[in-house]
Design an enzyme around this catalytic site. Structure first.
Site, mmCIF file in Angstrom:
data_model
loop_
_atom_site.group_PDB
_atom_site.id
_atom_site.type_symbol
_atom_site.label_atom_id
_atom_site.label_comp_id
_atom_site.label_asym_id
_atom_site.label_seq_id
_atom_site.Cartn_x
_atom_site.Cartn_y
_atom_site.Cartn_z
ATOM 1 N N GLU A 127 -2.236 62.550 41.004
ATOM 2 C CA GLU A 127 -1.797 63.695 41.822
ATOM 3 C C GLU A 127 -0.626 63.846 41.598
ATOM 4 O O GLU A 127 0.423 64.103 42.213
ATOM 5 C CB GLU A 127 -2.084 63.640 43.243
ATOM 6 C CG GLU A 127 -3.468 63.249 43.728
ATOM 7 C CD GLU A 127 -3.714 62.928 45.202
ATOM 8 O OE1 GLU A 127 -2.413 62.397 45.687
ATOM 9 O OE2 GLU A 127 -4.406 63.245 45.766
ATOM 10 N N GLY A 166 3.066 65.938 40.839
ATOM 11 C CA GLY A 166 3.412 67.273 41.073
ATOM 12 C C GLY A 166 4.771 67.518 40.259
ATOM 13 O O GLY A 166 4.791 68.170 39.330
ATOM 14 N N TYR A 172 18.318 65.565 50.426
ATOM 15 C CA TYR A 172 18.052 64.231 50.139
ATOM 16 C C TYR A 172 19.383 63.648 49.145
ATOM 17 O O TYR A 172 19.198 62.523 48.611
ATOM 18 C CB TYR A 172 16.891 63.844 49.071
ATOM 19 C CG TYR A 172 15.711 64.695 49.532
ATOM 20 C CD1 TYR A 172 14.949 63.953 50.796
ATOM 21 C CD2 TYR A 172 15.337 65.656 48.849
ATOM 22 C CE1 TYR A 172 13.848 64.972 51.073
ATOM 23 C CE2 TYR A 172 13.974 66.362 49.218
ATOM 24 C CZ TYR A 172 13.401 65.880 50.279
ATOM 25 O OH TYR A 172 12.179 66.424 50.591
ATOM 26 N N CYS A 204 26.466 78.476 56.122
ATOM 27 C CA CYS A 204 27.610 78.044 57.175
ATOM 28 C C CYS A 204 27.267 76.533 57.670
ATOM 29 O O CYS A 204 27.165 76.356 58.835
ATOM 30 C CB CYS A 204 27.769 79.118 58.130
ATOM 31 S SG CYS A 204 28.294 80.566 57.355
ATOM 32 N N GLU A 205 27.161 75.759 56.801
ATOM 33 C CA GLU A 205 27.042 74.176 57.036
ATOM 34 C C GLU A 205 27.667 73.342 55.946
ATOM 35 O O GLU A 205 27.845 73.782 54.924
ATOM 36 C CB GLU A 205 25.813 73.878 57.247
ATOM 37 C CG GLU A 205 24.804 74.661 58.076
ATOM 38 C CD GLU A 205 23.711 73.533 58.456
ATOM 39 O OE1 GLU A 205 23.577 72.405 58.196
ATOM 40 O OE2 GLU A 205 22.912 74.120 59.216
ATOM 41 N N TYR A 233 9.759 71.400 44.120
ATOM 42 C CA TYR A 233 10.463 71.282 45.576
ATOM 43 C C TYR A 233 11.635 72.184 45.402
ATOM 44 O O TYR A 233 12.468 71.630 45.972
ATOM 45 C CB TYR A 233 10.729 69.710 45.598
ATOM 46 C CG TYR A 233 9.345 68.942 45.840
ATOM 47 C CD1 TYR A 233 8.391 69.317 46.643
ATOM 48 C CD2 TYR A 233 9.247 68.032 44.618
ATOM 49 C CE1 TYR A 233 7.256 68.496 46.344
ATOM 50 C CE2 TYR A 233 8.151 67.359 44.557
ATOM 51 C CZ TYR A 233 7.140 67.684 45.443
ATOM 52 O OH TYR A 233 5.826 66.555 45.251
HETATM 53 N N1 LLP Z 1 -0.001 63.169 46.434
HETATM 54 C C1 LLP Z 1 0.415 63.212 47.789
HETATM 55 C C2 LLP Z 1 -0.576 62.713 48.831
HETATM 56 C C3 LLP Z 1 1.756 63.374 48.159
HETATM 57 O O1 LLP Z 1 2.058 63.228 49.362
HETATM 58 C C4 LLP Z 1 2.418 64.026 47.143
HETATM 59 C C5 LLP Z 1 3.855 64.306 47.424
HETATM 60 C C6 LLP Z 1 1.993 64.123 45.876
HETATM 61 C C7 LLP Z 1 0.792 63.624 45.575
HETATM 62 C C8 LLP Z 1 2.969 64.510 44.704
HETATM 63 O O2 LLP Z 1 4.104 63.658 44.626
HETATM 64 P P1 LLP Z 1 5.097 63.948 43.214
HETATM 65 O O3 LLP Z 1 4.088 63.602 41.801
HETATM 66 O O4 LLP Z 1 5.613 65.388 43.155
HETATM 67 O O5 LLP Z 1 6.124 62.977 43.445
HETATM 68 N N2 LLP Z 1 10.050 67.180 48.824
HETATM 69 C C9 LLP Z 1 10.434 65.930 48.151
HETATM 70 C C10 LLP Z 1 9.105 65.372 47.714
HETATM 71 C C11 LLP Z 1 8.374 65.404 48.637
HETATM 72 C C12 LLP Z 1 6.886 64.658 48.084
HETATM 73 C C13 LLP Z 1 5.583 64.748 49.130
HETATM 74 N N3 LLP Z 1 4.308 64.209 48.551
HETATM 75 C C14 LLP Z 1 11.458 66.148 47.144
HETATM 76 O O6 LLP Z 1 12.101 67.268 46.962
HETATM 77 O O7 LLP Z 1 12.176 65.243 46.566
#
Ligand code: LLP
Length: 428
Positions: free
Chosen positions: A274, A276, A318, A345-346, A374
């Protein structure tokens, strides 16, 4: 600088498309994505795993814009969705239902119904409570729901605390110690069919050994569950593949794939991943204009942009660093060391401190790299500054794939209750 971003004759281009004209035409802040780079990243994963052919389900949460999902779907990706909304988007972008996995620690009855109606590949089920609910909803519809059990392998991945998900105390998945209980429950349920196991230990992970510890544990658990008589078909090993933002190293995809194939080979089952961020982060940039450059009282120079934490939240949330580049650059440009900040304003609305930046002048344009994942999706209405537009570029062509929302559009559908009207006017 990340691969698809490069200067040609002093002009910053994304995958061969000059960025400044897009900012001039569509305004800033503006997200720009390169379709070609997304496909190259997917191909790189596929090549690393060949001749094994895992199903790569793109995690929509990284960037759910229809054109982005459609780009990856046309290139052969499935979808990992975590809500009814993401399921609807994946379908609208043309992802076939039998290539969709539905994860998430809290799915509503409605969302489970939507998944069943669509005929998705599997629900990644995260608790005994959810297993009972999926069974009940499937029973009402007279169908059997395919489920993968999301297990928590208790592995602390090397990443930011807020995006590690595979430790015992995290809210995700079912603890392996409860597996006996789960199997007893499954045997009594007539409307779920356990087709696989699932894990996801976190995001932005570059250490192959972290994945390896989790995957070895999953292989043990898979053999145990299969030994208990459940006809499992596939292992879904999640996403989390780390990229290089600034100084980090990117996950060595080839080493990772060799490890994953080796560890799972004996099972002879299908594999699902999966990804992303890995597919879309480097394909995107955020363009912003310098509103002004102000001097702080301790000699600091603050470059104040029209993009802020409302546009790109990752630095504030982060401490993430997205490299910043001027859109035009000449060898004799003066370079100043500045703090690049947003207008919100932070005090936390800071992109990066003490960074050398050429052309740090009001009116100049800059690009933040690696903003395709993201980024836009985590934007907010905070301070009512409007929403950035989104552009897709491909081989010299560009298209608006999500129009900017001007500030007035943010409240156009709000209502003031009748008892507050008419609004008081000055002097009345
Ligand atoms: N599968 C599941 C069950 C997940 O919870 C996530 C991400 C992914 C796949 C995809 O993960 P990736 O390949 O994108 O790392 N907002 C944060 C990242 C949060 C990820 C949440 N879950 C950031 O900007 O770094």
């Amino acid at each position: 600088m990340s691969a698809p971003l490069a200067y040609r004759a002093g002009v910053l281009q994304l995958d061969g498309t000059p960025l400044a004209p897009l900012a001039a035409e569509h305004g800033t802040p503006l997200y720009v994505y390169a379709a070609g780079e997304m496909r190259r990243r997917l191909s790189r994963l596929e090549a690393a795993f060949a001749p094994t052919r895992p199903l790569f389900c793109y995690a929509l949460k990284a960037n759910p814009t229809l054109a982005v999902v459609a780009t990856l779907a046309r290139a052969g990706a499935g979808a990992d969705v975590v809500s009814g909304g993401e399921l609807a988007r994946a379908r609208a972008a043309g992802v076939a239902p039998d290539r969709i996995v539905f994860a998430g620690v809290g799915k509503s009855r409605d969302e489970i119904e939507q998944g069943l109606a669509a005929g998705i590949l599997q629900f990644n089920v995260e608790s005994l409570e959810e297993l009972r609910l999926v069974d009940a909803v499937a029973a009402e519809r007279g169908v059997t729901a395919p489920v993968a059990l999301r297990l928590n392998p208790d592995v602390a991945a090397t990443t930011h605390d807020k995006i590690a998900t595979g430790r015992r105390h995290d809210k995700f998945g079912i603890g392996a110690e409860r597996l006996g209980e789960v199997l007893a429950l499954v045997r009594g349920l007539d409307h779920v069919r356990v087709v696989g196991l699932h894990c996801h230990i976190g995001s932005q992970i570059a250490v192959v050994e972290d994945f390896e510890r989790a995957y070895r544990r999953m292989v043990e658990l898979y053999r145990f569950v299969r030994g208990e008589g459940l006809p499992l078909e596939r292992l879904n090993l999640g996403g989390g593949f780390g990229i290089r933002y600034a100084d980090e190293r990117e996950l060595d995809v080839e080493a990772f794939a060799a490890m994953a194939r080796g560890v799972t080979a004996e099972l002879g089952c299908g594999l699902v991943f999966e990804p992303g961020r890995f597919l879309v982060a480097a394909a995107g940039v955020l363009l912003s204009r310098i509103l002004l450059v102000k001097s702080g009282s301790d000699g600091r120079r603050f470059v104040v942009l029209d993009a802020g934490m409302n546009t790109l939240l990752r630095p504030a949330l982060y401490g993430a660093v997205h490299p910043v580049h001027p859109l035009r650059h000449a060898a004799d440009d003066a370079v100043d060391v500045v703090d690049v900040v947003g207008p919100i304003c932070e005090s936390g609305d800071v992109f990066v401190r003490d960074v050398p930046l050429a052309r740090a002048r009001a009116g100049e344009l800059v690009a933040f790299a690696n903003a395709g994942a993201y980024g836009a999706v985590m934007a907010s209405d905070y301070n009512s500054r409007g929403r950035a537009g989104e552009i897709l570029v491909e081989g010299g062509r560009s298209a608006v794939v999500k129009p900017p929302r001007p500030p007035a559009a943010l409240f156009a559908d709000e209502a003031v209750p009748t008892w507050l009207e008419p609004a008081p006017t000055a002097g009345s």
